[in-house]
Enzyme design. Structure first.
Site, PDB file in Angstrom:
ATOM      1  N   ASP A 123      43.495  -3.864  10.704  1.00  0.00           N
ATOM      2  CA  ASP A 123      42.559  -4.286   9.661  1.00  0.00           C
ATOM      3  C   ASP A 123      41.293  -3.452   9.806  1.00  0.00           C
ATOM      4  O   ASP A 123      40.481  -3.688  10.689  1.00  0.00           O
ATOM      5  CB  ASP A 123      42.247  -5.787   9.804  1.00  0.00           C
ATOM      6  CG  ASP A 123      41.103  -6.229   8.905  1.00  0.00           C
ATOM      7  OD1 ASP A 123      40.909  -5.608   7.842  1.00  0.00           O
ATOM      8  OD2 ASP A 123      40.407  -7.199   9.276  1.00  0.00           O
ATOM      9  N   GLY A 170      37.974  -2.796   8.457  1.00  0.00           N
ATOM     10  CA  GLY A 170      36.965  -3.371   7.590  1.00  0.00           C
ATOM     11  C   GLY A 170      35.815  -2.417   7.345  1.00  0.00           C
ATOM     12  O   GLY A 170      35.913  -1.207   7.563  1.00  0.00           O
ATOM     13  N   ASN A 171      34.701  -2.985   6.903  1.00  0.00           N
ATOM     14  CA  ASN A 171      33.525  -2.167   6.598  1.00  0.00           C
ATOM     15  C   ASN A 171      32.779  -1.712   7.848  1.00  0.00           C
ATOM     16  O   ASN A 171      32.094  -0.690   7.828  1.00  0.00           O
ATOM     17  CB  ASN A 171      32.575  -2.951   5.696  1.00  0.00           C
ATOM     18  CG  ASN A 171      33.122  -3.125   4.293  1.00  0.00           C
ATOM     19  OD1 ASN A 171      33.310  -2.161   3.565  1.00  0.00           O
ATOM     20  ND2 ASN A 171      33.422  -4.358   3.924  1.00  0.00           N
ATOM     21  N   ASP A 218      42.512  -6.708   1.276  1.00  0.00           N
ATOM     22  CA  ASP A 218      42.257  -7.819   2.183  1.00  0.00           C
ATOM     23  C   ASP A 218      42.473  -9.156   1.479  1.00  0.00           C
ATOM     24  O   ASP A 218      42.977 -10.113   2.074  1.00  0.00           O
ATOM     25  CB  ASP A 218      40.842  -7.733   2.764  1.00  0.00           C
ATOM     26  CG  ASP A 218      39.773  -7.558   1.693  1.00  0.00           C
ATOM     27  OD1 ASP A 218      40.091  -7.151   0.566  1.00  0.00           O
ATOM     28  OD2 ASP A 218      38.590  -7.819   2.004  1.00  0.00           O
ATOM     29  N   ARG A 219      42.144  -9.219   0.195  1.00  0.00           N
ATOM     30  CA  ARG A 219      42.339 -10.462  -0.559  1.00  0.00           C
ATOM     31  C   ARG A 219      43.829 -10.729  -0.799  1.00  0.00           C
ATOM     32  O   ARG A 219      44.265 -11.889  -0.797  1.00  0.00           O
ATOM     33  CB  ARG A 219      41.553 -10.399  -1.869  1.00  0.00           C
ATOM     34  CG  ARG A 219      40.045 -10.241  -1.632  1.00  0.00           C
ATOM     35  CD  ARG A 219      39.266 -10.059  -2.916  1.00  0.00           C
ATOM     36  NE  ARG A 219      39.193 -11.308  -3.674  1.00  0.00           N
ATOM     37  CZ  ARG A 219      38.709 -11.401  -4.910  1.00  0.00           C
ATOM     38  NH1 ARG A 219      38.282 -10.298  -5.531  1.00  0.00           N
ATOM     39  NH2 ARG A 219      38.659 -12.560  -5.523  1.00  0.00           N
ATOM     40  N   ASP A 221      36.501 -16.018   2.811  1.00  0.00           N
ATOM     41  CA  ASP A 221      36.371 -15.018   3.870  1.00  0.00           C
ATOM     42  C   ASP A 221      34.901 -14.636   3.989  1.00  0.00           C
ATOM     43  O   ASP A 221      34.355 -13.938   3.133  1.00  0.00           O
ATOM     44  CB  ASP A 221      37.220 -13.797   3.536  1.00  0.00           C
ATOM     45  CG  ASP A 221      37.237 -12.754   4.652  1.00  0.00           C
ATOM     46  OD1 ASP A 221      36.613 -13.000   5.704  1.00  0.00           O
ATOM     47  OD2 ASP A 221      37.862 -11.698   4.470  1.00  0.00           O
ATOM     48  N   THR A 229      31.431  -9.164   5.579  1.00  0.00           N
ATOM     49  CA  THR A 229      30.365  -8.350   4.979  1.00  0.00           C
ATOM     50  C   THR A 229      29.998  -8.906   3.609  1.00  0.00           C
ATOM     51  O   THR A 229      28.825  -9.082   3.284  1.00  0.00           O
ATOM     52  CB  THR A 229      30.813  -6.892   4.850  1.00  0.00           C
ATOM     53  OG1 THR A 229      31.186  -6.402   6.147  1.00  0.00           O
ATOM     54  CG2 THR A 229      29.686  -6.027   4.303  1.00  0.00           C
ATOM     55  N   THR A 273       7.324 -16.250   8.757  1.00  0.00           N
ATOM     56  CA  THR A 273       8.088 -15.413   7.820  1.00  0.00           C
ATOM     57  C   THR A 273       9.529 -15.268   8.275  1.00  0.00           C
ATOM     58  O   THR A 273      10.466 -15.371   7.470  1.00  0.00           O
ATOM     59  CB  THR A 273       7.434 -14.029   7.695  1.00  0.00           C
ATOM     60  OG1 THR A 273       6.122 -14.193   7.140  1.00  0.00           O
ATOM     61  CG2 THR A 273       8.251 -13.108   6.795  1.00  0.00           C
TER      62      THR A 273
END
Length: 242
Positions: free
Chosen positions: A6, A8-9, A96-97, A117, A120, A172
């Site tokens: 897998d 990914g990003n 991935d979906r 999911d 990212t 902040t």
């Protein structure tokens, strides 16, 4: 044995399945992928098949290395799936979906499933009790929201997620944490409530890198599984062997 990849990003996960059991799992940076593959096949010479799901982290040259060691299936919109895909633009549906919907099909067959999911991006995918994939939604993930506030303003700092002391921020940084964490949590719960109004006996499956962080904050009952995508890819590999 199957090797599941897998990409990914941000990183590449490599998992070895012996039937339906994960016997090895590691995560590496994309530039270490080839070295990791060589070590895996040295340690697990009985791997016969592999599958790659990539959203861009790996180059074609890197992916081609895997074919030296075993039969490889690269997930694409041409991959066979065990459900009816009713997505209006299937050629644009993320691989991935597809894998997540496949995992839901085998995990909870012939039932209404909403797969979330939290990576990212946060993706929502609906597989109904007629085994029909309908689509869902895509929104910015937790870290992407922090990044956006820093990158698109002059003075807001770069932060990473942390536990909230109070939803009313008194600095902040605390305000940013409250905005991101509460915003994501309320979004997910709100989306789940929308789907529950339309689909009876809805099973909610939460996965992805932020799944454990978010799961304890959600008011809805969910099934959390950080390895759900990998399991879906293993099912897809087996389904596409025939």
């Amino acid at each position: 044995m199957n090797l599941i990849i897998d990409a990914g990003n941000t990183s590449v996960k490599l998992a070895i399945f012996k039937k339906s059991e994960i016997i090895h799992l590691e995560s590496v940076a994309a530039h270490d992928f080839v070295a990791a593959v060589k070590i895996i096949f040295k340690n697990y010479p009985n791997i016969q098949s592999g599958i790659i799901s990539s959203v861009g982290a790996l180059s074609k040259e890197q992916m081609n290395v895997l074919a030296i060691f075993c039969e490889v299936h690269e997930v694409s919109n041409a991959s066979k799936v065990p459900f009816k895909n009713s997505y209006a633009s299937p050629q644009t549906l993320g691989v991935d979906r597809l894998a997540l919907a496949t995992a839901a099909f085998y995990f909870n067959p012939h039932k209404n499933n909403l797969i979330i999911d939290a990576g990212t991006c946060i993706t929502y995918d609906m597989l109904n009790d007629f085994d029909e994939y309908l689509g869902g939604a895509i929104s910015p993930g937790v870290q992407m929201r922090y990044n956006a506030m820093h990158d698109q303003t002059a003075k807001l700092p770069m932060l990473e997620k942390e536990e909230l002391l109070d939803y009313i921020g008194n600095t902040t940084e605390n305000c940013m944490h409250s905005g991101v964490v509460n915003g994501v949590t309320l979004e997910i719960d709100g989306v789940i409530d929308l789907y529950k109004r339309r689909f009876e006996d809805l099973t909610i499956i939460l996965t992805g890198g932020d799944a454990l962080f978010l799961s304890k904050r959600l008011k809805n009952t969910i099934f959390a599984d950080s390895k759900f995508l990998l399991k879906g890819l293993n099912y897809l590999l087996e389904y596409n062997k025939h």
